[in-house]
Design a protein around this motif. Structure first.
Motif, PDB file in Angstrom:
ATOM      1  N   LEU A 119      10.032  -2.965  -8.693  1.00  0.00           N
ATOM      2  CA  LEU A 119       8.729  -2.307  -8.818  1.00  0.00           C
ATOM      3  C   LEU A 119       8.272  -2.275 -10.273  1.00  0.00           C
ATOM      4  CD1 LEU A 119       9.385   0.703  -6.415  1.00  0.00           C
ATOM      5  CD2 LEU A 119       8.350  -1.510  -5.870  1.00  0.00           C
ATOM      6  N   SER A 120       9.227  -2.286 -11.181  1.00  0.00           N
ATOM      7  CA  SER A 120       8.965  -2.326 -12.619  1.00  0.00           C
ATOM      8  C   SER A 120      10.244  -2.812 -13.278  1.00  0.00           C
ATOM      9  CB  SER A 120       8.577  -0.928 -13.138  1.00  0.00           C
ATOM     10  OG  SER A 120       9.690  -0.042 -13.048  1.00  0.00           O
ATOM     11  N   LYS A 121      10.292  -2.779 -14.602  1.00  0.00           N
ATOM     12  CA  LYS A 121      11.479  -3.266 -15.288  1.00  0.00           C
ATOM     13  C   LYS A 121      12.679  -2.326 -15.128  1.00  0.00           C
ATOM     14  CE  LYS A 121      10.275  -1.301 -19.815  1.00  0.00           C
ATOM     15  NZ  LYS A 121       9.992  -1.634 -21.239  1.00  0.00           N
ATOM     16  N   ASP A 162      14.180  -2.952  15.180  1.00  0.00           N
ATOM     17  CA  ASP A 162      13.175  -1.975  14.767  1.00  0.00           C
ATOM     18  C   ASP A 162      12.534  -2.368  13.440  1.00  0.00           C
ATOM     19  OD1 ASP A 162      13.926  -0.517  16.968  1.00  0.00           O
ATOM     20  OD2 ASP A 162      15.137   0.920  15.843  1.00  0.00           O
ATOM     21  N   LEU A 163      11.216  -2.283  13.380  1.00  0.00           N
ATOM     22  CA  LEU A 163      10.490  -2.365  12.117  1.00  0.00           C
ATOM     23  C   LEU A 163      10.123  -0.943  11.739  1.00  0.00           C
ATOM     24  CD1 LEU A 163       9.032  -4.190   9.953  1.00  0.00           C
ATOM     25  CD2 LEU A 163       6.957  -3.771  11.294  1.00  0.00           C
ATOM     26  N   SER A 164      10.640  -0.474  10.595  1.00  0.00           N
ATOM     27  CA  SER A 164      10.416   0.912  10.186  1.00  0.00           C
ATOM     28  C   SER A 164       9.600   0.971   8.912  1.00  0.00           C
ATOM     29  CB  SER A 164      11.755   1.629   9.976  1.00  0.00           C
ATOM     30  OG  SER A 164      12.484   1.675  11.176  1.00  0.00           O
ATOM     31  N   CYS A 165       8.771   2.001   8.820  1.00  0.00           N
ATOM     32  CA  CYS A 165       7.909   2.217   7.657  1.00  0.00           C
ATOM     33  C   CYS A 165       8.333   3.497   6.950  1.00  0.00           C
ATOM     34  CB  CYS A 165       6.455   2.312   8.104  1.00  0.00           C
ATOM     35  SG  CYS A 165       5.291   2.712   6.777  1.00  0.00           S
ATOM     36  N   TYR A 166       8.561   3.399   5.625  1.00  0.00           N
ATOM     37  CA  TYR A 166       8.955   4.549   4.805  1.00  0.00           C
ATOM     38  C   TYR A 166       7.929   4.746   3.690  1.00  0.00           C
ATOM     39  CZ  TYR A 166      13.521   3.710   6.960  1.00  0.00           C
ATOM     40  OH  TYR A 166      14.541   3.514   7.862  1.00  0.00           O
ATOM     41  N   THR A 167       7.814   5.984   3.212  1.00  0.00           N
ATOM     42  CA  THR A 167       6.971   6.228   2.044  1.00  0.00           C
ATOM     43  C   THR A 167       7.672   5.669   0.816  1.00  0.00           C
ATOM     44  OG1 THR A 167       7.963   8.407   1.675  1.00  0.00           O
ATOM     45  CG2 THR A 167       5.979   8.312   3.041  1.00  0.00           C
ATOM     46  N   LEU A 168       6.928   5.025  -0.062  1.00  0.00           N
ATOM     47  CA  LEU A 168       7.513   4.437  -1.256  1.00  0.00           C
ATOM     48  C   LEU A 168       8.023   5.498  -2.218  1.00  0.00           C
ATOM     49  CD1 LEU A 168       8.104   2.012  -3.067  1.00  0.00           C
ATOM     50  CD2 LEU A 168       5.721   2.083  -3.850  1.00  0.00           C
ATOM     51  N   LYS A 169       7.332   6.611  -2.309  1.00  0.00           N
ATOM     52  CA  LYS A 169       7.682   7.639  -3.285  1.00  0.00           C
ATOM     53  C   LYS A 169       8.965   8.379  -2.932  1.00  0.00           C
ATOM     54  CE  LYS A 169       5.780  11.645  -5.734  1.00  0.00           C
ATOM     55  NZ  LYS A 169       4.616  12.555  -5.885  1.00  0.00           N
ATOM     56  N   GLU A 170       9.109   8.766  -1.654  1.00  0.00           N
ATOM     57  CA  GLU A 170      10.238   9.626  -1.279  1.00  0.00           C
ATOM     58  C   GLU A 170      11.219   8.983  -0.317  1.00  0.00           C
ATOM     59  OE1 GLU A 170       7.204  11.443   0.208  1.00  0.00           O
ATOM     60  OE2 GLU A 170       6.856  13.053  -1.235  1.00  0.00           O
ATOM     61  N   GLY A 171      10.846   7.843   0.299  1.00  0.00           N
ATOM     62  CA  GLY A 171      11.720   7.238   1.293  1.00  0.00           C
ATOM     63  C   GLY A 171      11.706   7.978   2.614  1.00  0.00           C
ATOM     64  N   LYS A 172      10.614   8.639   2.924  1.00  0.00           N
ATOM     65  CA  LYS A 172      10.490   9.389   4.175  1.00  0.00           C
ATOM     66  C   LYS A 172      10.010   8.469   5.297  1.00  0.00           C
ATOM     67  CE  LYS A 172       8.119  13.362   6.229  1.00  0.00           C
ATOM     68  NZ  LYS A 172       7.117  14.445   5.997  1.00  0.00           N
ATOM     69  N   ASN A 211       0.812  -1.220   0.000  1.00  0.00           N
ATOM     70  CA  ASN A 211       0.000   0.000   0.000  1.00  0.00           C
ATOM     71  C   ASN A 211       0.850   1.278   0.000  1.00  0.00           C
ATOM     72  OD1 ASN A 211      -2.298  -1.545  -0.026  1.00  0.00           O
ATOM     73  ND2 ASN A 211      -2.777  -1.261   2.144  1.00  0.00           N
ATOM     74  N   ASN A 212       1.797   1.330  -0.952  1.00  0.00           N
ATOM     75  CA  ASN A 212       2.644   2.517  -1.146  1.00  0.00           C
ATOM     76  C   ASN A 212       3.541   2.834   0.051  1.00  0.00           C
ATOM     77  OD1 ASN A 212       1.752   3.177  -3.816  1.00  0.00           O
ATOM     78  ND2 ASN A 212      -0.163   3.933  -2.906  1.00  0.00           N
ATOM     79  N   SER A 213       3.825   1.829   0.845  1.00  0.00           N
ATOM     80  CA  SER A 213       4.770   1.980   1.950  1.00  0.00           C
ATOM     81  C   SER A 213       5.822   0.880   1.862  1.00  0.00           C
ATOM     82  CB  SER A 213       4.058   1.908   3.301  1.00  0.00           C
ATOM     83  OG  SER A 213       3.208   3.016   3.493  1.00  0.00           O
ATOM     84  N   VAL A 214       6.991   1.151   2.440  1.00  0.00           N
ATOM     85  CA  VAL A 214       8.098   0.207   2.465  1.00  0.00           C
ATOM     86  C   VAL A 214       8.382  -0.132   3.927  1.00  0.00           C
ATOM     87  CG1 VAL A 214      10.502  -0.221   1.835  1.00  0.00           C
ATOM     88  CG2 VAL A 214       9.071   1.240   0.383  1.00  0.00           C
ATOM     89  N   TYR A 215       8.466  -1.424   4.226  1.00  0.00           N
ATOM     90  CA  TYR A 215       8.694  -1.881   5.595  1.00  0.00           C
ATOM     91  C   TYR A 215      10.037  -2.607   5.669  1.00  0.00           C
ATOM     92  CZ  TYR A 215       3.738  -0.836   5.834  1.00  0.00           C
ATOM     93  OH  TYR A 215       2.524  -0.197   5.759  1.00  0.00           O
ATOM     94  N   VAL A 216      10.837  -2.256   6.688  1.00  0.00           N
ATOM     95  CA  VAL A 216      12.190  -2.795   6.817  1.00  0.00           C
ATOM     96  C   VAL A 216      12.452  -3.164   8.276  1.00  0.00           C
ATOM     97  CG1 VAL A 216      14.647  -2.310   6.558  1.00  0.00           C
ATOM     98  CG2 VAL A 216      13.029  -1.392   4.893  1.00  0.00           C
ATOM     99  N   GLY A 217      12.946  -4.384   8.501  1.00  0.00           N
ATOM    100  CA  GLY A 217      13.387  -4.802   9.831  1.00  0.00           C
ATOM    101  C   GLY A 217      14.892  -4.682   9.934  1.00  0.00           C
ATOM    102  N   ASP A 218      15.418  -4.352  11.120  1.00  0.00           N
ATOM    103  CA  ASP A 218      16.853  -4.104  11.227  1.00  0.00           C
ATOM    104  C   ASP A 218      17.499  -4.820  12.407  1.00  0.00           C
ATOM    105  OD1 ASP A 218      16.795  -2.400  13.606  1.00  0.00           O
ATOM    106  OD2 ASP A 218      15.968  -0.824  12.344  1.00  0.00           O
ATOM    107  N   ASP A 219      18.789  -4.611  12.532  1.00  0.00           N
ATOM    108  CA  ASP A 219      19.620  -5.336  13.486  1.00  0.00           C
ATOM    109  C   ASP A 219      19.389  -4.915  14.936  1.00  0.00           C
ATOM    110  OD1 ASP A 219      21.598  -7.286  13.896  1.00  0.00           O
ATOM    111  OD2 ASP A 219      23.147  -5.764  14.102  1.00  0.00           O
ATOM    112  N   LEU A 220      18.761  -3.772  15.139  1.00  0.00           N
ATOM    113  CA  LEU A 220      18.456  -3.328  16.497  1.00  0.00           C
ATOM    114  C   LEU A 220      17.025  -3.691  16.906  1.00  0.00           C
ATOM    115  CD1 LEU A 220      20.251   0.131  16.816  1.00  0.00           C
ATOM    116  CD2 LEU A 220      21.042  -2.145  17.465  1.00  0.00           C
TER     117      LEU A 220
END
Length: 603
Positions: free
Chosen positions: A581-583, A301-311, A290-299
């Motif tokens: 996300l595309s070619k 944390d599960l973080s959510c970023y905007t897909l368009k800008e990486g905010k 849904n236009n968001s990026v989810y990333v788990g990390d070594d500390l």
């Protein structure tokens, strides 16, 4: 006049204290298991150190165990605790790769995988050089580099420092060695001590002396041994001490090179759309929902970023590292943590929806299908969980090793590998075991456990650390074919039409095979990425196969012909499986803590 001799004596006394010699021993590459000759080798080393006068302390620089399991760690500790002098310990790749606890048991047993102490005016700093869980080069996590900077800054630029880690800090061993050397070079680093090669070597890391040491394991010509260090002012002499033998001094020199980013000039059409430096190691792939990026990390944390800008939108904290790639569905992001829990987090708000506790760390990647999340843990269990409620639908308890892979949900089956040499097929509705496949391997290190399986044409396909691609019948679990033709390892991908398989070789190339009952190579593309062993899967999108490597390189190949389209180096650290996300656009995460969007235009 009578005061002058007293002052001279005082000054000489101060100089004598500053120049006082001291000695210490270094153990490395112990490779302890429950009951092997390695146990006896360590016991002999401990006994000999205890019988040797003038040893002030012992450093232990990694690969404490063979398989990273709790019982072996506890056995090693029981032996090291018999030392009559203090010892200081850090982990090696056998604790950070083959670890059923997600590398958390090491800290529980020994207190930490870092150490700091001072002795006779010297500061000693020991730190982990990974890689955590993923098969890649060694890697010093961003938080460990920050810790080094903090400790060195507190100590000051004049304080003599000895660094201790497992891997040699050089190209081909630690992917971000130059970040470490850049961080510590402003300070008074005398030497970096380590192991890994089971031999004595003298190196230079960007101008900083490095000394690698022999293993405590017995060799053909001796009954085991260790190193003895003699420190005098700014000079350090190392001798090999065999069990029952006389110490022998040794020396040598090696050079290095910095990573080369000039490849990016050859493909000017490839640009970074956006990137976010998290300051935390990342060992899982990104998830788009849904236009968001989810990333788990070594500390943790599960973080959510905007897909368009990486905010950055929000961060949810678990209590230990996240190794497995999360998945999202039904408005919930599901992930496992090394804190022995599985979490369901609201995809919009980042608020906890539910939490399921398990007996051990959960390192497996998650797959969500039709409202059910499938994930494996380190306790011998595989779980099916309702995504909305967190209710356990079923649990399969017959796994003999820990799970890190992303399960394949295909038809009426759930298929996954574990670090016990087995590939499992369970009934999707009930969790009942349908079959397990074992290639007849005797070492857990060769298990099809890191690869993400794919299925087509009546078969499931995997590659493993034994350098073999295998096809297994979906219904019976029997071997259809196995091939070593291309020397592939722990990477496999499937084309959109399910007719082609993709895999990275261990040297330079991406290869393509046909799905079906026979071994048939369709093409091979010499990407030129060098030696490669990272378990990052090739992924096809709109006729383009995207791949990534242990050394920060991303590449794209035409799926039909095998033609290289472009490659781009974003860093020098492990890139996990990318998300196209595309070619011409793909998301990536790097173990150096970067989340980014790469875009390829027209050349």
């Amino acid at each position: 006049m009578r005061r002058i001799p007293y002052i001279l004596i005082l000054c000489l006394s101060i100089l004598f204290v500053q120049a006082k010699d001291f000695r210490f021993a270094l153990f490395t590459d112990l490779h302890i298991t429950h009951s092997t000759p390695a146990v006896e080798d360590l016991q002999r080393a401990v006994d000999q150190v205890n019988a040797t006068s003038g040893i002030d302390f012992v450093l232990v620089s990694g690969d404490i165990t063979e398989e990273g399991d709790l019982a072996s760690l506890q056995k090693a500790k029981s032996l090291l605790d018999k030392l009559k002098v203090p010892y200081y310990i850090t982990s090696g790749n056998h604790e950070t790769k083959w670890s059923e606890s997600g590398c958390t048991d090491f800290n529980k047993v020994f207190g930490a995988d870092r150490f700091r102490f001072e002795h006779n005016g010297y500061l000693f700093l020991g730190f982990n050089s990974g890689p955590v869980m993923r098969m890649a080069d060694g890697h010093v996590a961003p938080q460990d580099i920050s810790w080094l900077k903090q400790e060195l800054t507190k100590a000051g630029a004049e304080k003599p420092v000895i660094l201790v880690s497992h891997y040699p800090l050089q190209d081909g061993d630690v992917d971000n060695w130059y970040e470490v050397t850049d961080a510590v070079r402003p300070f008074n680093i005398k030497v970096v001590l380590g192991g890994h090669y089971h031999s004595n070597r003298q190196l230079f890391y960007d101008g900083i002396p490095g000394l690698l040491n022999r293993s405590t394991l017995r060799a053909k010509a001796d009954a085991g041994g260790y190193s003895i260090y003699q420190v005098t002012n700014d000079s350090i002499v190392v001798s090999e001490q065999t069990i029952g033998g006389e110490p022998k001094r040794w020396a040598g020199v090696s050079l290095y090179k910095r990573p080369d980013f000039s490849v990016n000039k050859s493909y000017p059409q490839v640009k970074m759309g956006w990137s976010a430096a998290t300051g935390k190691g990342i060992y899982s792939s990104p998830v788009v929902y849904n236009n968001s990026v989810y990333v788990g990390d070594d500390l943790g944390d599960l973080s959510c970023y905007t897909l368009k800008e990486g905010k950055l939108k929000w961060t949810f904290k678990s209590n230990a590292r996240i190794v497995g790639t999360p998945d999202a569905g039904n408005g919930v992001v599901v992930f496992g943590s090394a804190d022995a829990s599985i979490y369901g987090v609201d995809a919009k708000s980042g608020q906890l929806r539910w939490k399921m506790e398990t007996p051990k760390a959960v390192l497996g990647a998650v797959t969500i299908r039709k409202g059910i999340a499938y994930v494996g843990g380190s306790s011998g269990s595989f779980y099916a969980i309702d995504v909305k409620t967190g209710r356990l639908q079923w649990e399969f308890t017959g796994v003999k090793g820990y799970i890190e892979t992303k399960p394949l949900v295909y038809g009426d089956k759930v298929i996954f590998g574990a670090w016990d040499n087995n590939l499992y097929a369970l009934e999707k509705a009930t969790g009942r075991k349908l079959w397990s496949w074992d290639a007849g391997l005797t070492r857990m290190h060769f298990s099809p456990a890191a690869v993400w399986p794919v299925a087509a044409a009546g078969n499931v396909y995997v590659t493993a650390p034994d350098r073999v691609m295998s096809a297994i019948d979906l219904q019976s679990g029997k071997t259809v074919w196995r091939t070593k033709q291309s020397v592939v390892r722990e990477t496999i991908g499937l084309s959109a039409n399910s007719k082609q398989l993709y895999s990275k070789t261990m040297q330079d190339s991406l290869v393509c095979y046909a799905t079906g009952p026979e071994v048939k190579q369709l093409w091979a593309c010499n990407v030129g990425f060098g030696y490669e062993h990272a378990p990052s899967m090739p992924v096809e999108k709109e006729g383009v196969v995207f791949g990534s490597t242990r050394s920060g390189l991303l590449f794209a190949v035409e799926a039909k012909s095998g033609k290289l389209l472009w490659k781009y180096k974003v860093g020098n650290s492990l890139i996990s499986t990318v998300v196209p996300l595309s070619k011409n656009r793909c998301l990536f995460t790097s173990s150096d803590g970067t989340v980014g969007l790469l875009e390829a235009g027209t050349k």
